[in-house]
Scaffold this motif. Structure first.
Motif, PDB file in Angstrom:
ATOM      1  N   THR A 253       0.828  -1.217   0.000  1.00 15.21           N
ATOM      2  CA  THR A 253       0.000   0.000   0.000  1.00 15.21           C
ATOM      3  C   THR A 253       0.865   1.272   0.000  1.00 15.21           C
ATOM      4  OG1 THR A 253      -0.006   0.130   2.397  1.00 15.21           O
ATOM      5  CG2 THR A 253      -1.745  -1.195   1.388  1.00 15.21           C
ATOM      6  N   THR A 254       0.206   2.383  -0.279  1.00  9.73           N
ATOM      7  CA  THR A 254       0.882   3.689  -0.247  1.00  9.73           C
ATOM      8  C   THR A 254       1.419   3.970   1.148  1.00  9.73           C
ATOM      9  OG1 THR A 254      -0.644   4.460  -1.935  1.00  9.73           O
ATOM     10  CG2 THR A 254       0.548   6.154  -0.723  1.00  9.73           C
ATOM     11  N   GLU A 255       0.609   3.627   2.152  1.00 10.54           N
ATOM     12  CA  GLU A 255       1.022   3.889   3.526  1.00 10.54           C
ATOM     13  C   GLU A 255       2.298   3.107   3.868  1.00 10.54           C
ATOM     14  OE1 GLU A 255      -0.705   6.428   4.338  1.00 10.54           O
ATOM     15  OE2 GLU A 255       0.444   6.591   6.203  1.00 10.54           O
ATOM     16  N   ILE A 272      14.815   8.829  -5.605  1.00  6.29           N
ATOM     17  CA  ILE A 272      14.181   8.868  -6.934  1.00  6.29           C
ATOM     18  C   ILE A 272      12.830   8.172  -6.828  1.00  6.29           C
ATOM     19  CG2 ILE A 272      14.423   8.312  -9.387  1.00  6.29           C
ATOM     20  CD1 ILE A 272      17.450   8.228  -9.032  1.00  6.29           C
ATOM     21  N   MET A 273      11.770   8.974  -6.899  1.00  3.13           N
ATOM     22  CA  MET A 273      10.418   8.422  -6.730  1.00  3.13           C
ATOM     23  C   MET A 273       9.858   8.021  -8.088  1.00  3.13           C
ATOM     24  SD  MET A 273       8.914   8.212  -3.624  1.00  3.13           S
ATOM     25  CE  MET A 273       7.233   8.074  -4.193  1.00  3.13           C
ATOM     26  N   ALA A 274      10.224   6.814  -8.522  1.00  3.54           N
ATOM     27  CA  ALA A 274       9.722   6.333  -9.817  1.00  3.54           C
ATOM     28  C   ALA A 274       8.412   5.566  -9.655  1.00  3.54           C
ATOM     29  CB  ALA A 274      10.780   5.451 -10.477  1.00  3.54           C
ATOM     30  N   ALA A 276       4.593   4.563  -9.198  1.00  2.57           N
ATOM     31  CA  ALA A 276       3.297   5.155  -9.550  1.00  2.57           C
ATOM     32  C   ALA A 276       2.391   4.901  -8.353  1.00  2.57           C
ATOM     33  CB  ALA A 276       2.744   4.494 -10.797  1.00  2.57           C
ATOM     34  N   VAL A 277       2.403   5.877  -7.476  1.00  2.00           N
ATOM     35  CA  VAL A 277       1.694   5.710  -6.198  1.00  2.00           C
ATOM     36  C   VAL A 277       0.195   5.870  -6.431  1.00  2.00           C
ATOM     37  CG1 VAL A 277       1.526   6.586  -3.840  1.00  2.00           C
ATOM     38  CG2 VAL A 277       3.718   6.710  -5.050  1.00  2.00           C
ATOM     39  N   SER A 278      -0.558   4.980  -5.845  1.00  2.00           N
ATOM     40  CA  SER A 278      -2.014   5.078  -5.963  1.00  2.00           C
ATOM     41  C   SER A 278      -2.472   6.346  -5.228  1.00  2.00           C
ATOM     42  CB  SER A 278      -2.628   3.832  -5.318  1.00  2.00           C
ATOM     43  OG  SER A 278      -4.004   3.859  -5.498  1.00  2.00           O
ATOM     44  N   THR A 304      -1.459   9.547   1.176  1.00  2.00           N
ATOM     45  CA  THR A 304      -0.376  10.483   1.507  1.00  2.00           C
ATOM     46  C   THR A 304       0.457  10.736   0.258  1.00  2.00           C
ATOM     47  OG1 THR A 304      -0.280   9.374   3.621  1.00  2.00           O
ATOM     48  CG2 THR A 304       1.574  10.833   3.089  1.00  2.00           C
ATOM     49  N   ASP A 305       0.769  11.981  -0.004  1.00  2.00           N
ATOM     50  CA  ASP A 305       1.704  12.275  -1.105  1.00  2.00           C
ATOM     51  C   ASP A 305       3.118  12.149  -0.528  1.00  2.00           C
ATOM     52  OD1 ASP A 305       3.439  13.513  -3.005  1.00  2.00           O
ATOM     53  OD2 ASP A 305       1.656  14.409  -3.911  1.00  2.00           O
ATOM     54  N   ILE A 306       3.758  11.021  -0.858  1.00  2.00           N
ATOM     55  CA  ILE A 306       5.041  10.690  -0.222  1.00  2.00           C
ATOM     56  C   ILE A 306       6.089  11.772  -0.509  1.00  2.00           C
ATOM     57  CG2 ILE A 306       6.861   8.940  -0.024  1.00  2.00           C
ATOM     58  CD1 ILE A 306       4.724   6.873  -0.997  1.00  2.00           C
ATOM     59  N   LEU A 307       6.195  12.134  -1.783  1.00  2.00           N
ATOM     60  CA  LEU A 307       7.212  13.134  -2.165  1.00  2.00           C
ATOM     61  C   LEU A 307       7.040  14.442  -1.397  1.00  2.00           C
ATOM     62  CD1 LEU A 307       7.857  13.240  -6.028  1.00  2.00           C
ATOM     63  CD2 LEU A 307       9.523  12.933  -4.196  1.00  2.00           C
ATOM     64  N   SER A 308       5.788  14.871  -1.283  1.00  2.00           N
ATOM     65  CA  SER A 308       5.556  16.158  -0.617  1.00  2.00           C
ATOM     66  C   SER A 308       5.904  16.106   0.858  1.00  2.00           C
ATOM     67  CB  SER A 308       4.097  16.580  -0.774  1.00  2.00           C
ATOM     68  OG  SER A 308       3.800  16.691  -2.131  1.00  2.00           O
ATOM     69  N   PHE A 322       8.861  11.893 -10.647  1.00  2.00           N
ATOM     70  CA  PHE A 322       8.411  11.601 -11.998  1.00  2.00           C
ATOM     71  C   PHE A 322       7.081  12.316 -12.216  1.00  2.00           C
ATOM     72  CE2 PHE A 322      10.636   8.237 -14.423  1.00  2.00           C
ATOM     73  CZ  PHE A 322      11.724   8.074 -13.578  1.00  2.00           C
ATOM     74  N   ALA A 323       6.790  12.624 -13.454  1.00  2.00           N
ATOM     75  CA  ALA A 323       5.469  13.157 -13.773  1.00  2.00           C
ATOM     76  C   ALA A 323       4.910  12.351 -14.934  1.00  2.00           C
ATOM     77  CB  ALA A 323       5.560  14.635 -14.137  1.00  2.00           C
ATOM     78  N   ALA A 324       3.891  11.571 -14.639  1.00  2.00           N
ATOM     79  CA  ALA A 324       3.241  10.779 -15.687  1.00  2.00           C
ATOM     80  C   ALA A 324       2.065  11.601 -16.187  1.00  2.00           C
ATOM     81  CB  ALA A 324       2.757   9.466 -15.083  1.00  2.00           C
ATOM     82  N   GLU A 325       2.135  12.011 -17.433  1.00  2.00           N
ATOM     83  CA  GLU A 325       1.111  12.921 -17.956  1.00  2.00           C
ATOM     84  C   GLU A 325       0.556  12.420 -19.278  1.00  2.00           C
ATOM     85  OE1 GLU A 325       0.321  15.358 -16.022  1.00  2.00           O
ATOM     86  OE2 GLU A 325       2.079  15.471 -14.718  1.00  2.00           O
ATOM     87  N   THR A 326      -0.643  12.867 -19.580  1.00  2.00           N
ATOM     88  CA  THR A 326      -1.193  12.567 -20.910  1.00  2.00           C
ATOM     89  C   THR A 326      -1.419  13.853 -21.712  1.00  2.00           C
ATOM     90  OG1 THR A 326      -3.372  12.565 -19.896  1.00  2.00           O
ATOM     91  CG2 THR A 326      -2.358  10.405 -20.265  1.00  2.00           C
TER      92      THR A 326
HETATM   93  N1  CTP Z   1       3.853  10.590  -5.718  1.00  2.00           N
HETATM   94  C1  CTP Z   1       4.026  10.372  -4.358  1.00  2.00           C
HETATM   95  N2  CTP Z   1       2.939  10.103  -3.573  1.00  2.00           N
HETATM   96  C2  CTP Z   1       1.695  10.069  -4.098  1.00  2.00           C
HETATM   97  C3  CTP Z   1       1.514  10.328  -5.490  1.00  2.00           C
HETATM   98  C4  CTP Z   1       2.622  10.579  -6.265  1.00  2.00           C
HETATM   99  O1  CTP Z   1       5.168  10.408  -3.876  1.00  2.00           O
HETATM  100  N3  CTP Z   1       0.662   9.803  -3.320  1.00  2.00           N
HETATM  101  C5  CTP Z   1       5.042  10.889  -6.532  1.00  2.00           C
HETATM  102  C6  CTP Z   1       5.258   9.925  -7.685  1.00  2.00           C
HETATM  103  O2  CTP Z   1       6.076   8.844  -7.287  1.00  2.00           O
HETATM  104  C7  CTP Z   1       5.940  10.795  -8.708  1.00  2.00           C
HETATM  105  C8  CTP Z   1       5.365  12.187  -8.434  1.00  2.00           C
HETATM  106  O3  CTP Z   1       4.836  12.127  -7.124  1.00  2.00           O
HETATM  107  O4  CTP Z   1       7.328  10.854  -8.511  1.00  2.00           O
HETATM  108  C9  CTP Z   1       4.285  12.606  -9.389  1.00  2.00           C
HETATM  109  O5  CTP Z   1       3.331  11.592  -9.500  1.00  2.00           O
HETATM  110  P1  CTP Z   1       2.129  11.712 -10.538  1.00  2.00           P
HETATM  111  O6  CTP Z   1       1.254  10.491 -10.398  1.00  2.00           O
HETATM  112  O7  CTP Z   1       2.634  12.093 -11.893  1.00  2.00           O
HETATM  113  O8  CTP Z   1       1.384  12.980 -10.007  1.00  2.00           O
HETATM  114  P2  CTP Z   1       0.402  13.243  -8.837  1.00  2.00           P
HETATM  115  O9  CTP Z   1       1.099  14.051  -7.814  1.00  2.00           O
HETATM  116  O10 CTP Z   1      -0.217  11.960  -8.366  1.00  2.00           O
HETATM  117  O11 CTP Z   1      -0.654  14.177  -9.554  1.00  2.00           O
HETATM  118  P3  CTP Z   1      -1.745  13.805 -10.697  1.00  2.00           P
HETATM  119  O12 CTP Z   1      -2.083  12.353 -10.528  1.00  2.00           O
HETATM  120  O13 CTP Z   1      -2.883  14.721 -10.388  1.00  2.00           O
HETATM  121  O14 CTP Z   1      -1.105  14.116 -12.031  1.00  2.00           O
END
Ligand code: CTP
Length: 401
Positions: A253-255, A272-274, A276-278, A304-308, A322-326
């Protein structure tokens, strides 16, 4: 001497460009490399093995039977004992054999057993080089990490002009030097990488997650390890085997990922936060399986937004996201770079057919907080990983951070 102590197996295959390999061998030896030359039967028709023997001061094996049965000089030994296998010139035939796993002579058998970096300098006629089968073979070898130098355009042995000339010895030499000496540039650094998706349970049978395969994060972990770094990888559920020699922590889990990152954060020189966190999890997890037929409304809450949450440890610690974008790739990535207080962000357009989740290739743009922006073409994820680490190292030097 840039190559002292480095062992290179120089494979020569049957092309007229083999005459340039004589000079390449001289230069490798001048730079201090310990070179053993292995030729194919066809190569020995262009250049005498004696020429290579004199310059390398070693016998030049050509066929399996040239090897002393029972001694430790076997095809396995030859390939495994090298820091690099360099095939110059590389014919379409040898490229095809390696791509298909055919081992029917000494050199192709060495390639089949190799566990060190392999570099190839192709030489062939333009038509051959443009042949879709040759293109496919080169591309599948690239995918498994084989490096290609050239070929270049110019006049060809056939009299035609076009692509197919083997690169010049100096260019091949400098490529080899870069590859062999870049090896330990992460020594002494601790790299904390997250990889894969995270999963949030809905009930005992179901979960919310995303399409991440973990390939990009695993490639970064492997590349950092290969370059001498100490790697801590925190991985969500994936089908991949972690690279050897790293410290891998499996989470779901994210937690759990958040807790693991925080536990190991203080050790890291770079994060390096590669992964794709739910982004969401159900407010409540049902203890029993939710029956179909019921109409279900899921109430989701942000994870929780881990990076923040990462507070830099004292001194220098580089944080990469990372930024996964469309859509609006660069603008969205820049917003994340700033709002999450990152040093670097790797932006990838996950709607591109050759990039993003589950693919073996990726196409990224690296943006840094100092205003730098570098776009890369589609590359295997292993190569993308190395480019990202190059940016990291550049920013870890004195005076930054
Ligand atoms: N990330 C994180 N914790 C989360 C979500 C994202 O640490 N709960 C990190 C990812 O590992 C990545 C970065 O934040 O390095 C950006 O993730 P991304 O999914 O592109 O963006 P989000 O912040 O989730 O924003 P959005 O989904 O609205 O584009």
């Amino acid at each position: 001497m840039k190559l002292s102590g480095k062992r290179i197996l120089l494979g020569v295959t049957g092309s007229i460009a083999a005459y340039k390999t004589v000079y390449l061998l001289r230069r490798l030896v001048e730079e201090g490399a310990d070179v053993i030359v292995v030729m194919t039967v066809a190569a020995a028709k262009f250049i005498s093995p004696l020429t290579f023997q004199v310059l390398s001061k070693k016998p030049v094996p050509i066929e399996m039977f040239d090897l002393n049965q029972g001694s430790e000089i076997t095809h396995i030994y030859l390939g495994r004992n090298a820091d690099m296998i360099l095939i110059a010139p590389a014919t379409a035939n040898m490229i095809g054999k390696m791509a298909s796993g055919i081992c029917d002579d000494l050199l192709s058998t060495i390639l089949g057993a190799a566990n060190c970096p392999v570099m190839m300098a192709p030489a062939m006629d333009s038509e051959m080089y443009e042949n879709p089968v040759v293109r496919r073979n080169i591309s599948s070898l690239r995918q498994i990490g084989v490096d290609f130098i050239g070929p270049q355009s110019g006049s060809l042995a056939s009299g035609a002009t076009g692509i197919g000339r083997m690169s010049e010895p100096e260019e091949i030499l400098s490529f080899a030097v870069d590859k062999l000496t870049a090896h330990n540039d992460m020594e002494g650094k601790v790299i904390l990488v997250t990889a894969g998706p995270t999963r949030e349970s809905i009930d005992p049978a179901r979960y919310i997650s995303n399409m991440s395969s973990g390939k990009m994060g695993y490639a970064i972990a492997g590349a950092a390890r290969k370059r001498g770094g100490k790697v801590i990888m925190i991985s969500g559920p994936t089908a991949l085997t972690p690279p050897s020699g790293i410290d891998c922590i499996h989470v779901t889990t994210t937690e759990e990922m958040y807790t693991s990152v925080m536990n190991r954060l203080a050790e890291a020189d770079v994060v390096i936060m590669a992964a794709a966190v739910s982004d969401f999890r159900p407010v409540e997890k049902s203890d029993t399986k939710i029956k179909k037929g019921e109409s279900v409304t899921l109430n989701l809450v942000k994870t929780t937004d881990i990076l923040s949450e990462i507070q830099r440890k004292k001194g220098r610690q580089l944080i990469v996201g990372f930024a996964a974008e469309t859509e609006d790739l660069i603008e969205n990535a820049r917003v994340k770079l700033k709002s999450k207080h990152l040093d670097l962000i790797v932006a990838n357009d996950i709607s591109h057919p050759e990039a993003g989740f589950e693919k073996d290739t990726n196409m990224v743009t690296v943006i840094d907080k100092w205003g730098g922006i570098t776009g890369y073409p589609v590359m295997p994820k292993s190569e993308v990983a190395d480019r990202i680490l190059d940016h990291v190292l550049k920013r870890m030097g004195p005076g930054n951070g």
